[in-house]
Design an enzyme around this catalytic site. Sequence first.
Site, mmCIF file in Angstrom:
data_model
loop_
_atom_site.group_PDB
_atom_site.id
_atom_site.type_symbol
_atom_site.label_atom_id
_atom_site.label_comp_id
_atom_site.label_asym_id
_atom_site.label_seq_id
_atom_site.Cartn_x
_atom_site.Cartn_y
_atom_site.Cartn_z
ATOM 1 N N GLY A 48 0.726 -1.155 0.194
ATOM 2 C CA GLY A 48 0.034 0.042 0.149
ATOM 3 C C GLY A 48 0.846 1.296 -0.055
ATOM 4 N N HIS A 49 2.033 1.167 0.052
ATOM 5 C CA HIS A 49 3.010 2.444 0.182
ATOM 6 C C HIS A 49 4.064 2.261 -0.772
ATOM 7 C CE1 HIS A 49 5.666 5.485 2.194
ATOM 8 N NE2 HIS A 49 4.542 6.007 2.331
ATOM 9 N N PHE A 50 4.258 2.567 -1.944
ATOM 10 C CA PHE A 50 2.958 2.729 -2.743
ATOM 11 C C PHE A 50 2.946 1.720 -4.044
ATOM 12 C CE2 PHE A 50 4.644 6.868 -1.561
ATOM 13 C CZ PHE A 50 3.654 7.239 -0.680
ATOM 14 N N VAL A 55 8.043 2.511 -1.756
ATOM 15 C CA VAL A 55 8.863 3.063 -0.975
ATOM 16 C C VAL A 55 8.703 2.796 0.388
ATOM 17 C CG1 VAL A 55 9.524 5.643 0.028
ATOM 18 C CG2 VAL A 55 8.785 5.106 -2.592
#
Length: 142
Positions: A48-50, A55
Amino acid sequence: MQLTTKEIMEIIPHRHPFLLVDTIEELEPGVKAVGKKCVTYHENFFAGHFPNEPVMPGVLQIEALAQTGAVAILSKEENKGKTAYFGGIQSAKFKTKVVPGDVLTLEVEIIREKGPVGIGKAVAKNQHGKVTVTAEMTFMVG
């Protein structure tokens, strides 16, 4: 002194997926610790990041440094079996993003200590020697 993941888990309570230090390369109990974190694409947070540009979140870089510092402080004989808690973060600066494939070197030096409270000076660098984050962290041993 060097420590494996298993030996780190004998000192701090963190476990997968929240244990963010793979090895300790240098250790002076109560003074300094240098750890390593091999960042892989399979880290849970990258989903989810990203999704299109993975990252490592800055807060997790700070946490990896805090865990490294906790190894240093909890390796002192009088602190064995205790837990180190965050008391504060000062002067955190994020310099370079951390991506899958990076190997972070996590350096924490205990610069002040009074009773159960202390301050660690922390720096993380990638395998190219570029600083990814710097911070001063306050901890409390309980």
